[in-house]
Design a protein around this motif. Structure first.
Motif, mmCIF file in Angstrom:
data_model
loop_
_atom_site.group_PDB
_atom_site.id
_atom_site.type_symbol
_atom_site.label_atom_id
_atom_site.label_comp_id
_atom_site.label_asym_id
_atom_site.label_seq_id
_atom_site.Cartn_x
_atom_site.Cartn_y
_atom_site.Cartn_z
ATOM 1 N N SER A 44 30.024 62.927 -21.783
ATOM 2 C CA SER A 44 30.114 63.935 -20.725
ATOM 3 C C SER A 44 31.180 63.512 -19.715
ATOM 4 C CB SER A 44 28.764 64.108 -20.040
ATOM 5 O OG SER A 44 27.818 64.684 -20.921
ATOM 6 N N PHE A 45 31.711 64.479 -18.986
ATOM 7 C CA PHE A 45 32.800 64.135 -18.065
ATOM 8 C C PHE A 45 32.848 65.114 -16.906
ATOM 9 C CE2 PHE A 45 34.479 66.658 -21.602
ATOM 10 C CZ PHE A 45 35.045 67.736 -20.937
ATOM 11 N N ASN A 46 33.535 64.658 -15.861
ATOM 12 C CA ASN A 46 33.789 65.463 -14.665
ATOM 13 C C ASN A 46 35.245 65.251 -14.268
ATOM 14 O OD1 ASN A 46 33.269 66.952 -12.155
ATOM 15 N ND2 ASN A 46 33.371 64.958 -11.153
ATOM 16 N N TYR A 47 36.057 66.307 -14.383
ATOM 17 C CA TYR A 47 37.457 66.192 -13.975
ATOM 18 C C TYR A 47 37.528 66.004 -12.458
ATOM 19 C CZ TYR A 47 38.800 68.248 -18.498
ATOM 20 O OH TYR A 47 38.988 68.507 -19.834
ATOM 21 N N TYR A 48 38.155 64.911 -12.036
ATOM 22 C CA TYR A 48 38.388 64.698 -10.608
ATOM 23 C C TYR A 48 39.906 64.675 -10.394
ATOM 24 C CZ TYR A 48 37.969 63.157 -5.837
ATOM 25 O OH TYR A 48 38.035 63.122 -4.458
ATOM 26 N N MET A 49 40.498 65.743 -9.943
ATOM 27 C CA MET A 49 39.922 67.013 -9.527
ATOM 28 C C MET A 49 40.264 68.071 -10.580
ATOM 29 S SD MET A 49 38.640 66.351 -6.437
ATOM 30 C CE MET A 49 38.380 68.000 -5.778
ATOM 31 N N VAL A 50 39.403 69.084 -10.713
ATOM 32 C CA VAL A 50 39.799 70.246 -11.506
ATOM 33 C C VAL A 50 40.586 71.196 -10.619
ATOM 34 C CG1 VAL A 50 37.717 71.657 -11.117
ATOM 35 C CG2 VAL A 50 39.031 71.894 -13.239
ATOM 36 N N HIS A 51 40.260 71.200 -9.331
ATOM 37 C CA HIS A 51 41.018 71.951 -8.318
ATOM 38 C C HIS A 51 40.899 71.188 -7.013
ATOM 39 C CE1 HIS A 51 42.563 75.059 -5.749
ATOM 40 N NE2 HIS A 51 41.395 75.387 -5.238
ATOM 41 N N GLY A 52 42.031 70.705 -6.506
ATOM 42 C CA GLY A 52 41.987 69.862 -5.320
ATOM 43 C C GLY A 52 41.897 70.643 -4.021
ATOM 44 N N GLY A 53 42.726 71.676 -3.886
ATOM 45 C CA GLY A 53 42.725 72.435 -2.640
ATOM 46 C C GLY A 53 43.592 71.793 -1.573
ATOM 47 N N THR A 54 43.132 71.877 -0.332
ATOM 48 C CA THR A 54 43.972 71.526 0.813
ATOM 49 C C THR A 54 43.177 70.768 1.865
ATOM 50 O OG1 THR A 54 45.162 73.617 0.460
ATOM 51 C CG2 THR A 54 45.568 72.470 2.536
ATOM 52 N N ASN A 55 43.802 69.755 2.466
ATOM 53 C CA ASN A 55 43.212 69.046 3.607
ATOM 54 C C ASN A 55 43.614 69.786 4.892
ATOM 55 O OD1 ASN A 55 42.055 66.843 2.108
ATOM 56 N ND2 ASN A 55 44.115 66.007 1.892
ATOM 57 N N PHE A 56 42.946 70.900 5.136
ATOM 58 C CA PHE A 56 43.275 71.679 6.325
ATOM 59 C C PHE A 56 42.958 70.886 7.595
ATOM 60 C CE2 PHE A 56 42.187 75.057 3.151
ATOM 61 C CZ PHE A 56 43.445 75.636 3.081
ATOM 62 N N GLY A 57 43.668 71.232 8.674
ATOM 63 C CA GLY A 57 43.401 70.594 9.962
ATOM 64 C C GLY A 57 43.679 69.105 9.928
ATOM 65 N N PHE A 58 42.739 68.346 10.476
ATOM 66 C CA PHE A 58 42.873 66.884 10.543
ATOM 67 C C PHE A 58 41.915 66.199 9.570
ATOM 68 C CE2 PHE A 58 44.010 68.105 15.046
ATOM 69 C CZ PHE A 58 45.358 67.799 14.942
ATOM 70 N N THR A 59 41.676 66.806 8.410
ATOM 71 C CA THR A 59 40.662 66.271 7.495
ATOM 72 C C THR A 59 41.182 65.222 6.533
ATOM 73 O OG1 THR A 59 41.019 68.107 5.938
ATOM 74 C CG2 THR A 59 39.287 68.389 7.594
ATOM 75 N N SER A 60 42.488 65.054 6.422
ATOM 76 C CA SER A 60 43.013 64.064 5.474
ATOM 77 C C SER A 60 42.792 62.654 5.999
ATOM 78 C CB SER A 60 44.506 64.299 5.227
ATOM 79 O OG SER A 60 45.237 64.237 6.435
ATOM 80 N N GLY A 61 42.519 61.752 5.067
ATOM 81 C CA GLY A 61 42.301 60.350 5.409
ATOM 82 C C GLY A 61 43.525 59.507 5.111
ATOM 83 N N ALA A 62 43.282 58.244 4.774
ATOM 84 C CA ALA A 62 44.376 57.315 4.493
ATOM 85 C C ALA A 62 43.835 56.134 3.705
ATOM 86 C CB ALA A 62 45.026 56.828 5.786
#
Length: 619
Positions: free
Chosen positions: A299-317
């Motif tokens: 079994s598997f889980n694609y990381y990511m199948v759809h990433g999307g967007t880090n809107f605002g200040f949500t992106s990390g480092a």
């Protein structure tokens, strides 16, 4: 083996659709995942509700179903929901986790819930609320009373939202993850004993069980890190493991010599940092590895199948010795099968051909895409004008963002000098990006990524030193997660002298779009500035703002912070979802930190630019 796989897959798709009234069973037993007592394989894709506009959730879930998947996995972002200490939001817009889970069920997908409390995910602070750092005696991700009290409060609030969405209650949630990639943290923190680490992970896992989760648990680690990350009573799954033999050996070792076998993070792409090349993976590579899993009942889980967007200040480092910090980009495209804007890519089409059955639905139509005529910017305001309306915090020494009770955005540090001083300005505690001014004139850019922490400076009589600092995202992975204060976190030194006394600090969190209505045009070259404009549409659709002529900053459209831009790339556009646009009049505000030229307009284009890397000038 292939015949057995296709029988299992056929049986899965013959099962009736799960509705909110039907109570089914999901179990891990006899080396299998069992749905209502019948063996199944999980073909899942990771997709985070917080990275997709709520009006597009259903479209993206339909895209997953049409690719041939039967489950969606999502992290839950603690800091996305605890918006202030003890203040929770699980209802507003993208924060409505329960609605996301229900929508997945309506589209015929099961749900794998990954609540953390730590999630990594290239997300600000790995999902932790920034204000936890202000709690006395708290050690993040450690066995201490303050931290465990906070995690219990979080899990309790979360469970109240999802308890009736478990498969045992007629919902779609089939599994819950205990902690996240804890084996990696154990390997990085050799200063803490394995016994102490295990004491912590066991306590958090017990909290998840105690609050009432009834579905099976699992852990998720690199296959060589199970010793630190595996938990008794949870199925161990191996992230990124392509070697089937190795996968089965290590799972057997930590799971009573039996499966089932699952790769909870199968990477069809990879994460992106500012100022670094955009990593890609060919469709052929992803298909070949998927086929290996299918042929071997993994079994598997694609990381990511759809990433999307880090809107605002949500992106990390990420933390990296070479750069100290590697800030994550606004785009979380991830080179995933479904692009940032929800488009089917060649990788998507190739995987669909492999995974689809006679029951797989058609691919939904692409969201409309429009070009916006060049947007005229009719006002430019010096940031100092906004600063003049803010009451400063005054202390002998600079304070961090956290000491100022501020999570994100910017802080303007100001110091008046009555005597001249010159020499090297040292800002070793810079977190993360600063522009330095003397009497309003720009003298330097300092930058944690490039390890540029000093510059030559000359401050004359009765002069003012200004340092405007940006938090570029707290570290989300690694041993430095407990060193995540922002702003100025060490003494400011000039010519070997520590500069103290009457530091003025102006808080500029930019949590909402700045209101420039009462301000006049005052913007100047090489001074931080805010631009304002309007544009009129007779139809709406997705588009991409072209920021190649700009320096560094953020963009608000109709009051929504759609993210950061930075000329270094490789991302040179910002995804603007059509669901956030309006027929008629729309507004835009851009905060430009560098402002090396006065801008007259901003353009849009029909396709994103995510692979255009440019060196930072002078660094």
């Amino acid at each position: 083996m292939k015949k057995v796989y296709f029988i299992l897959l056929f049986n899965f798709f013959l099962l009736p659709s799960l509705t909110a009234q039907e109570k089914q069973t999901f179990a891990i037993n006899d080396g299998n995942f069992l749905l209502n007592g019948k063996p199944i394989q999980i073909h899942s894709g990771e997709m985070h509700y917080s990275r997709i506009p709520q009006p597009y959730w259903r479209h993206r879930l339909k895209m997953m179903k049409a690719m041939g998947l039967n489950a969606v996995a999502t992290y839950v972002f603690w800091n996305y929901h605890e918006v202030a200490p003890g203040i929770w939001d699980f209802k507003t817009g993208n924060k409505n986790l329960a609605e996301y889970i229900k929508t997945a069920q309506e589209e015929g997908l099961f749900v794998i819930l990954r609540p953390g409390p730590y999630v990594c995910a290239e997300w600000e602070f790995g999902g932790y609320p920034w204000f936890l750092q202000n709690v006395p005696n708290m050690i993040i991700r450690g066995h201490n009373a303050a931290y465990l009290a906070a995690t219990k409060a979080y899990f309790t609030e979360l469970y109240g939202q999802v308890k009736n969405l478990q498969i045992t209650k007629g919902g779609p949630i089939i599994m819950v993850q205990g902690e996240n990639e804890f084996g990696s943290y154990v390997a990085q923190r050799k200063d803490i004993s394995l016994e102490e680490h295990k004491k912590y992970s066991a306590a958090v896992f017990q909290q998840l069980k105690d609050i009432g989760f009834e579905v099976p648990f699992f852990t998720s680690d690199g296959s060589w890190l199970f010793e630190g990350g595996a938990l008794p009573g949870a199925l161990p799954t191996a992230n990124g493991e392509s070697d089937i033999t190795k996968l089965k050996i290590v799972v057997n070792q930590f799971n009573n010599n039996q499966g089932p076998y699952m790769v909870a993070e199968f990477y069809p792409g990879w994460l992106d940092h500012w100022a670094e090349p955009f990593p890609t993976q060919t469709p052929e590579q992803t298909v070949r590895q998927t086929k290996k899993y299918l042929d071997n009942q993994v079994s598997f889980n694609y990381y990511m199948v759809h990433g999307g967007t880090n809107f605002g200040f949500t992106s990390g480092a990420n933390y990296d010795k070479e750069h100290d910090i590697q800030p994550d980009m606004t785009s979380y495209d991830y080179d995933a099968p479904i692009s940032e804007a929800g488009w089917a890519t060649p990788k998507y089409n190739a995987l669909r051909e492999l995974l689809k059955t006679s029951e797989t639905p058609a691919v939904p139509e692409k969201m409309p895409v429009i070009a916006i005529p060049n947007i005229t910017l009719n006002k430019v305001v010096d940031l100092a004008d906004l600063k003049s309306k803010i009451t400063p915090v005054i202390e002998d020494n600079p304070l961090t963002f956290e000491q100022l009770n501020q999570g994100d955005g910017y802080v303007w540090y100001s110091k008046k000098f009555t005597q001249p001083i010159s020499g090297k300005l040292e800002l070793k505690g810079l977190r993360d990006y600063a522009i330095v001014y003397v009497n309003g004139k720009k003298v330097a850019e300092l930058n944690r990524y490039y390890k540029k922490y000093d510059c030559e400076i000359e401050v004359p009589f009765n002069a003012t030193l200004d340092i405007v600092i940006e938090n570029m995202g707290r570290i989300n992975y690694g041993s430095q997660i407990n060193a995540n204060n922002k702003g100025i976190i060490s003494p400011v030194i000039i010519n070997g002298e520590t500069i103290t006394g009457d530091w003025e600090m102006y808080k500029l969190p930019m949590a909402q779009e700045p209101d420039l209505t009462t301000y006049k045009n005052s913007g100047k070259i090489n001074r931080p500035a805010l631009y304002q404009g309007t544009f009129t549409l007779n139809k709406t659709g997705d588009t991409f703002l072209d920021m190649r002529d700009w320096g560094k900053g953020i963009v608000f459209v109709n009051g929504i912070n759609i993210g950061r831009y930075w000329s270094v790339g490789p991302q040179q556009t910002l995804y603007l979802p059509g669901c956030w646009l309006k027929k008629g009049k729309n507004s835009i505000v851009i905060f430009e930190q560098k402002n090396e030229t006065i801008q007259k307009e901003v353009k849009s284009i029909l396709t994103p630019i995510l692979e255009d890397l440019k060196p930072e000038k002078g660094l």
